[in-house]
Design a protein around this motif. Structure first.
Motif, PDB file in Angstrom:
ATOM      1  N   ILE A 197       0.813   1.286   9.390  1.00 27.06           N
ATOM      2  CA  ILE A 197       0.745   0.187   8.418  1.00 27.06           C
ATOM      3  C   ILE A 197       1.948  -0.730   8.589  1.00 27.06           C
ATOM      4  N   THR A 198       3.114  -0.127   8.806  1.00 22.63           N
ATOM      5  CA  THR A 198       4.337  -0.912   9.005  1.00 22.63           C
ATOM      6  C   THR A 198       4.193  -1.805  10.227  1.00 22.63           C
ATOM      7  N   TYR A 199       3.673  -1.232  11.326  1.00 21.47           N
ATOM      8  CA  TYR A 199       3.466  -2.014  12.549  1.00 21.47           C
ATOM      9  C   TYR A 199       2.456  -3.137  12.310  1.00 21.47           C
ATOM     10  N   LEU A 200       1.326  -2.808  11.649  1.00 15.50           N
ATOM     11  CA  LEU A 200       0.286  -3.807  11.414  1.00 15.50           C
ATOM     12  C   LEU A 200       0.810  -4.959  10.564  1.00 15.50           C
ATOM     13  N   ALA A 201       1.534  -4.629   9.493  1.00 19.16           N
ATOM     14  CA  ALA A 201       2.075  -5.684   8.625  1.00 19.16           C
ATOM     15  C   ALA A 201       3.025  -6.580   9.406  1.00 19.16           C
ATOM     16  N   ASN A 202       3.873  -5.973  10.237  1.00 19.78           N
ATOM     17  CA  ASN A 202       4.816  -6.749  11.040  1.00 19.78           C
ATOM     18  C   ASN A 202       4.080  -7.628  12.052  1.00 19.78           C
ATOM     19  N   TYR A 203       3.030  -7.093  12.644  1.00 18.33           N
ATOM     20  CA  TYR A 203       2.236  -7.842  13.624  1.00 18.33           C
ATOM     21  C   TYR A 203       1.576  -9.053  12.971  1.00 18.33           C
ATOM     22  N   LEU A 204       0.988  -8.851  11.797  1.00 17.17           N
ATOM     23  CA  LEU A 204       0.256  -9.937  11.138  1.00 17.17           C
ATOM     24  C   LEU A 204       1.163 -11.037  10.617  1.00 17.17           C
ATOM     25  N   GLN A 205       2.427 -10.715  10.357  1.00 20.34           N
ATOM     26  CA  GLN A 205       3.338 -11.726   9.824  1.00 20.34           C
ATOM     27  C   GLN A 205       3.511 -12.911  10.768  1.00 20.34           C
ATOM     28  N   SER A 206       3.329 -12.683  12.062  1.00 24.92           N
ATOM     29  CA  SER A 206       3.444 -13.787  13.021  1.00 24.92           C
ATOM     30  C   SER A 206       2.105 -14.060  13.717  1.00 24.92           C
ATOM     31  N   TYR A 207       1.010 -13.610  13.091  1.00 24.29           N
ATOM     32  CA  TYR A 207      -0.315 -13.856  13.661  1.00 24.29           C
ATOM     33  C   TYR A 207      -0.622 -15.345  13.555  1.00 24.29           C
ATOM     34  N   ALA A 224       2.320  -3.135  -1.418  1.00 28.18           N
ATOM     35  CA  ALA A 224       3.398  -3.356  -0.451  1.00 28.18           C
ATOM     36  C   ALA A 224       2.873  -4.094   0.777  1.00 28.18           C
ATOM     37  N   PHE A 225       1.679  -3.712   1.245  1.00 24.87           N
ATOM     38  CA  PHE A 225       1.085  -4.363   2.401  1.00 24.87           C
ATOM     39  C   PHE A 225       0.811  -5.838   2.110  1.00 24.87           C
ATOM     40  N   LEU A 226       0.235  -6.136   0.958  1.00 23.76           N
ATOM     41  CA  LEU A 226      -0.043  -7.527   0.596  1.00 23.76           C
ATOM     42  C   LEU A 226       1.242  -8.317   0.393  1.00 23.76           C
ATOM     43  N   ASN A 227       2.267  -7.677  -0.151  1.00 20.76           N
ATOM     44  CA  ASN A 227       3.549  -8.372  -0.325  1.00 20.76           C
ATOM     45  C   ASN A 227       4.128  -8.807   1.015  1.00 20.76           C
ATOM     46  N   GLU A 284      -3.157  12.033   0.230  1.00 25.68           N
ATOM     47  CA  GLU A 284      -3.693  10.670   0.179  1.00 25.68           C
ATOM     48  C   GLU A 284      -4.374  10.380  -1.158  1.00 25.68           C
ATOM     49  N   PRO A 285      -3.663  10.482  -2.262  1.00 27.45           N
ATOM     50  CA  PRO A 285      -4.292  10.262  -3.574  1.00 27.45           C
ATOM     51  C   PRO A 285      -4.646   8.810  -3.858  1.00 27.45           C
ATOM     52  N   SER A 286      -4.060   7.862  -3.118  1.00 29.48           N
ATOM     53  CA  SER A 286      -4.281   6.445  -3.427  1.00 29.48           C
ATOM     54  C   SER A 286      -5.563   5.890  -2.829  1.00 29.48           C
ATOM     55  N   ASN A 287      -6.179   6.625  -1.880  1.00 28.02           N
ATOM     56  CA  ASN A 287      -7.418   6.119  -1.260  1.00 28.02           C
ATOM     57  C   ASN A 287      -8.491   5.865  -2.315  1.00 28.02           C
ATOM     58  N   HIS A 288      -9.168   4.734  -2.190  1.00 27.30           N
ATOM     59  CA  HIS A 288     -10.319   4.339  -3.025  1.00 27.30           C
ATOM     60  C   HIS A 288      -9.919   3.839  -4.422  1.00 27.30           C
ATOM     61  N   ASP A 342       0.528   4.812   0.868  1.00 24.46           N
ATOM     62  CA  ASP A 342       0.740   3.692  -0.043  1.00 24.46           C
ATOM     63  C   ASP A 342       2.219   3.594  -0.395  1.00 24.46           C
ATOM     64  N   VAL A 343       2.884   2.621   0.191  1.00 25.68           N
ATOM     65  CA  VAL A 343       4.336   2.489   0.033  1.00 25.68           C
ATOM     66  C   VAL A 343       4.717   2.244  -1.424  1.00 25.68           C
ATOM     67  N   SER A 344       3.928   1.440  -2.138  1.00 29.09           N
ATOM     68  CA  SER A 344       4.247   1.137  -3.534  1.00 29.09           C
ATOM     69  C   SER A 344       4.190   2.396  -4.395  1.00 29.09           C
ATOM     70  N   THR A 345       3.156   3.229  -4.196  1.00 21.18           N
ATOM     71  CA  THR A 345       3.035   4.469  -4.963  1.00 21.18           C
ATOM     72  C   THR A 345       4.196   5.407  -4.656  1.00 21.18           C
ATOM     73  N   ILE A 346       4.551   5.528  -3.379  1.00 21.76           N
ATOM     74  CA  ILE A 346       5.700   6.361  -2.996  1.00 21.76           C
ATOM     75  C   ILE A 346       6.976   5.834  -3.636  1.00 21.76           C
ATOM     76  N   ASP A 347       7.180   4.533  -3.570  1.00 20.34           N
ATOM     77  CA  ASP A 347       8.410   3.927  -4.090  1.00 20.34           C
ATOM     78  C   ASP A 347       8.543   4.133  -5.595  1.00 20.34           C
ATOM     79  N   ARG A 348       7.413   4.083  -6.320  1.00 18.74           N
ATOM     80  CA  ARG A 348       7.452   4.212  -7.774  1.00 18.74           C
ATOM     81  C   ARG A 348       7.513   5.662  -8.233  1.00 18.74           C
ATOM     82  N   THR A 349       7.139   6.592  -7.349  1.00 16.15           N
ATOM     83  CA  THR A 349       6.954   7.981  -7.787  1.00 16.15           C
ATOM     84  C   THR A 349       7.968   8.960  -7.202  1.00 16.15           C
TER      85      THR A 349
END
Length: 750
Positions: free
Chosen positions: A401-411, A423-426, A674-678, A704-711
Motif C-alpha cells: 500500500i505504501t508503494y502504491l500510494a507513493n507511485y500514484l502521487q506522481s501518476y 491514510a491511503f486517501l490522504n 485484517e479486521p478493517s476489510n469490508h 489499515d494505517v489509520s486503524t493501526i495509528d488510532r489503536t
C-alpha cells in the motif's frame, strides 16, 4: 402489411437495417394482436405506435416523416382491428392469445424483454409464440439507439447496463481492451484533444431498475486523483464499472483501465502477464513481426519474376504499403517506449512484493491476494488516461500500500479510486467525491481529512439554516392561525401568508447513520497472559517460515503485526490460538485466558443460509433470541437485519456479526486478522473507538494505517523469517519501507 419495412425505411432514410427489422417485428406483433379475441380488446394501437415512433426518432429519424408513417400505420392497423373484431364476433375464435395483458400494457417491461434479447420466447396466455426478431441483432440495434440517446442528452439508459458489454475474462481480455481502447493510427491521434471528462445530467441504474444516481454530473480534470467515498451499497463500484465500459459518455480518445477483480491464473509468468496487459504494445509487436515476415517473403518471391514484370510491380506496391504501415507501428512503439517495457514491468512488480524469483513463476501458482496484485501491476504498467481502482488496499499489505500510494502521487493521468482507507486517501487523493442520496458532491483540493472536516461544517450549516427556517415558519404560522379571522389583524396575517409562500423550501439534512461497537470489559488476569518463547515453525520442516520468535501479549498490550503478505503473520496468530503446533519452542497461556479471534476469512465459518440470530444461538448457545438481537444491535445490526439470511447482508454487515460473535465469550485478548476489510468509514470509526475503549489486550494484523495509528502502541514487523519489535510508530515504518524501496531502485520509476 407486406410493405412495413419499406414504409419504415422511407420515414427514416439511412436507418440501420437491424433497427428497421426490430420496428417491423414490433408492428407485426401489434398486427397479430388484432386477430385474437382477448388481445384485440386490450390493444392500444395509437399508444403502441407512439412508443415505436419515439424509438425511431431516437434512432435518428426525421420527426415529421416518422409522424406521417405513424399516422398512416395506425389507420391501417385500426381498420384491420375493426375487420378482425367483426370476424371474431362471428367465429368466436380464441385460439390465438398472443400477449398477456400486464405485459402488453407495460411497455417498459416489453421493451426491456425485447431489447435485452431474452433467451426464452415470450410467454402468452395459452401458448408460447416464437420470437420473430433476431435477439443478437436486436441487442446491437438497441446499443446504437442508446448511444445516440446518451449523446443527445447525456442520459444513462438503464437497459444498456453491463448486460450488453459483458465483463472481460482472461480469455477475451485483449478483445475487450481493444473494444474499449481501439488503436488510432491517424496522424496526431488524440493530440490537442482535452482529456478532461465532463458528463452532465445523467441517471445511473443497477439491477432491476434500482437508481443509484439521479440527474448527476461527473467532472474529472485530467491529472487529478479522485477518491470516491460513501456508505457501503451506495453504488460506488457500479459508477466505476459504467465508466470502464463507456456506458457513460467518455470521449473515445481517452484510454480506460479498471482494476476490480483478480487475474485468472494460467501458465504465463507474472512478468509476461504484466507485459501482455498492454494490449496495444502486444498487438503492435505482433503486427511488426507479421509485416517483417511478409516483406521477407516478398523479397524471395521477386527473384522468381523478371524485374519489369507486372508481378514484380504488384509485389513492390504491396511492400511499399507494408513498409509505410511498419513506420506507423514503429512510431507507436517508440511513443510508448516499448524498449523500456520489461524493466518498468519488473520495477512495478517488485514494488508490489514480487521478488525476481516470483516474477518468473506462473500466474496460476499465486493465491487470490497475489493475483489481485498482478491485476494492479498490469493496470499501472498500461498507464491509461483514466485509471479506475476499486478498493485497491483490501488485498495489499502495508508495504505494498505504501508503494502504491507513493507511485500514484506522481501518476501523470487521471485516477479515480473507491476506498475506505483514510491514510491511503490522504496520501493519494487531490479531490474527494462524496456519493450520497443519488448525488455526487465535490470537495475540490481535499484529501480525506479535509473533506471530513469540511463535510461536518457544511452539515452543521445546513442543519442550522434548516432549523432557523423551521422556527421562522412556525412563528409565521402561529401568527396566521391566531389572527387569520381577526378583522383588525387580517392584513398583517395576509402579509405573513405571502412571506410564508415565498420562503424557499429546504430539505432536512440527511443524518448519517451512527454506528457503534462495544467490546465487553473482561476481568483482570495475573501475568503471564500469552507468551511465545523461541518458537520456530514451518509447514515444511526444511523450509522454516518463522524462527526463534519471542512475543509477550499482556492485558494492556496494543500490538500491530505488520509485514509483507506471505511472511507468516496469519501463521503466527494461528500458533497463538493453538491451531498450529510449533516445531520448536513453547507457547504459554494463562489457564483462565479467553481469546476472541477474528479470522480474515471469517465468512467461511458462517452458515449464510441462517440468520445472524439463529447462527449465533447454535454456535454460542445459552441466551434468548432477544438477548442475541440486543447484542447484535450494539454492533450496528439493528431492526430486522439480525433476522435476515446472512447471505443477504453486505460484507461490512457480516464483519459486524463476526465481531459480535467473538465478544460472546467475554475475551481477555482480541486477536484480529485484517479486521478493517469490508468496513466503510463509519464502521472503521466505530471499530477504532471500540478497540480504544477495550480494557483487554489487542494483537492485530492489519493493512489499515489509520486503524493501526488510532489503536496500537507497538509495531512488530514480520520479515526475514522472524518477528521483531520496530522502533517507531506506523508512520516511521512506512518511511522505512520507502527507504528500502529507494535503495532497491523501484520507487517513482514510471
Amino acid at each position: 402489411m407486406s410493405n412495413i419495412g419499406l414504409q419504415v425505411r422511407q420515414s427514416v432514410p439511412g436507418i440501420d437495417p437491424v433497427v428497421a427489422e426490430y420496428a417491423v417485428g414490433y408492428i407485426t406483433h401489434i398486427s397479430l394482436c388484432t386477430e385474437d379475441s382477448v388481445s384485440a380488446q386490450q390493444v392500444d394501437i395509437h399508444g403502441e405506435m407512439q412508443f415505436l415512433s419515439d424509438l425511431l426518432v431516437s434512432a435518428g429519424g426525421n420527426p415529421e416523416k416518422v409522424s406521417a408513417m405513424r399516422t398512416k400505420m395506425a389507420e391501417v392497423l385500426t381498420k384491420k382491428l375493426r375487420e378482425n373484431m367483426a370476424k371474431l364476433e362471428l367465429t368466436g375464435d380464441t385460439s390465438k392469445r398472443l400477449l398477456d395483458r400486464s405485459l402488453f400494457n407495460n411497455r417498459e417491461a416489453l421493451s426491456s424483454l425485447a431489447l435485452l434479447g431474452a433467451t426464452q420466447d415470450i410467454e402468452h396466455n395459452g401458448r408460447n409464440m416464437e420470437t420473430r426478431v433476431d435477439k443478437k441483432k436486436l441487442e446491437k440495434a438497441e446499443r446504437k439507439i442508446a448511444k445516440k440517446v446518451a449523446k443527445r442528452d447525456n442520459k444513462f439508459v438503464k437497459y444498456e447496463a453491463s448486460k450488453l458489454l459483458n465483463e472481460q475474462s482472461s480469455d477475451d481480455y485483449d478483445e475487450f481492451f481493444l473494444k474499449i481502447n481501439p488503436i488510432d493510427f491517424s496522424s496526431g491521434a488524440g493530440a490537442g484533444k482535452s482529456k478532461d471528462i465532463k458528463i452532465d445530467n445523467f441517471d445511473l441504474y443497477v439491477g432491476e431498475g434500482q437508481r443509484i444516481l439521479s440527474n448527476a454530473s461527473l467532472s474529472l480534470a485530467y491529472g487529478r486523483r479522485y477518491g470516491i467515498v460513501g456508505q457501503n451499497g451506495i453504488g460506488k463500484s457500479t459508477l466505476l464499472r459504467a465508466l470502464s465500459r463507456r456506458e457513460l459518455n467518455v470521449p473515445k480518445h481517452i484510454t480506460i483501465l479498471h482494476v476490480e477483480q483478480e487475474l485468472r491464473g494460467d501458465g504465463t509468468s507474472a512478468l509476461q502477464s504484466v507485459l501482455d496487459a498492454d494490449v496495444w504494445r502486444k498487438q503492435l509487436l505482433y503486427e511488426e513481426s507479421k509485416i517483417q515476415e511478409r516483406i521477407s517473403d516478398i523479397e524471395k518471391l521477386r527473384a522468381d519474376f523478371d524485374e519489369d514484370s507486372s508481378e514484380v510491380r504488384k509485389l513492390d506496391g504491396e511492400r511499399d504499403d507494408l513498409e509505410s504501415h511498419l513506420l506507423e507501428v514503429h512510431s507507436k512503439l517508440e511513443e510508448m517506449e516499448s524498449d523500456k517495457a520489461e524493466g518498468r514491468a519488473a520495477s512495478i512488480l517488485y514494488g508490489l512484493g514480487f521478488t525476481k524469483e516470483t516474477q518468473s513463476m506462473p500466474t496460476n501458482s499465486f493465491s487470490g491476494g497475489w493475483r489481485m496484485r498482478l491485476s494492479l501491476a498490469r493496470a499501472l504498467f498500461c498507464k491509461p488516461d483514466l485509471l479506475l481502482l476499486d478498493e485497491p488496499s483490501n488485498m495489499l499489505d502495508v508495504p505494498s500500500i505504501t508503494y502504491l500510494a507513493n507511485y500514484l502521487q506522481s501518476y501523470p493521468s487521471t485516477v479515480v479510486v473507491v476506498s475506505h482507507d483514510r491514510a491511503f486517501l490522504n496520501e493519494v487523493a487531490t479531490d474527494i467525491i462524496h456519493q450520497q442520496s443519488e448525488r455526487l458532491n465535490y470537495y475540490r483540493g481535499a484529501n480525506f481529512d479535509s473533506f471530513y472536516n469540511t463535510r461536518e461544517e457544511r452539515r452543521k450549516n445546513e442543519r442550522r439554516e434548516y432549523d432557523n427556517q423551521m422556527a421562522y415558519r412556525k412563528h409565521l404560522q402561529e401568527f396566521i392561525d391566531k389572527f387569520r379571522y381577526n378583522a383588525a389583524k387580517s392584513s398583517e396575517a395576509q402579509s405573513r401568508i405571502k412571506k410564508l409562500e415565498k420562503l424557499p423550501v429546504l430539505e432536512a439534512p440527511e443524518e448519517e447513520k451512527i454506528v457503534s461497537f462495544h467490546f465487553p470489559d473482561p476481568e483482570k488476569l495475573s501475568p503471564p497472559i500469552l507468551q511465545l518463547q523461541n518458537v520456530t515453525f514451518g509447514y515444511d520442516p526444511s523450509k522454516l517460515l518463522l524462527t526463534n520468535v519471542d512475543l509477550d501479549v499482556q492485558m494492556n498490550s496494543r500490538i500491530a503485526l505488520v509485514g509483507a503478505n506471505g511472511c507468516g503473520k496469519t501463521t503466527l496468530l494461528k500458533l497463538l490460538m493453538e491451531r498450529l503446533t510449533p516445531l520448536d519452542g513453547s507457547i504459554t497461556r494463562n489457564g483462565r485466558l479467553r481469546i476472541g479471534y477474528f479470522a480474515q476469512h471469517h465468512v467461511d465459518a458462517m452458515d449464510l443460509n441462517a440468520s445472524a440470530v439463529t447462527w449465533m444461538s447454535k454456535t454460542y448457545p445459552g441466551k434468548s433470541d432477544e438477548e442475541y438481537r440486543r447484542h447484535l444491535g450494539s454492533f450496528g445490526i439493528t431492526g430486522t437485519l439480525g433476522l435476515q439470511k446472512m447471505q443477504l447482508l453486505s460484507g461490512g454487515q457480516k464483519s459486524r456479526v463476526a465481531f459480535a460473535a467473538l465478544c460472546l465469550s467475554n475475551p481477555h485478548i482480541l486477536v484480529l486478522d485484517e479486521p478493517s476489510n469490508h468496513l466503510d468509514t463509519a464502521g472503521l470509526d466505530a471499530l477504532s473507538e471500540a478497540l480504544d475503549n477495550f480494557k483487554g489486550g489487542i494483537l492485530m494484523v492489519s493493512h489499515d494505517v489509520s486503524t493501526i495509528d488510532r489503536t496500537c502502541k507497538e509495531i512488530w514487523v514480520s520479515e526475514d523469517g522472524t518477528v521483531r519489535r520496530f522502533n517507531g510508530d506506523i508512520h516511521d515504518y512506512k518511511k522505512y519501507i520507502l527507504a528500502s524501496a529507494n535503495s532497491a531502485g523501484v520507487v517513482k520509476q514510471h
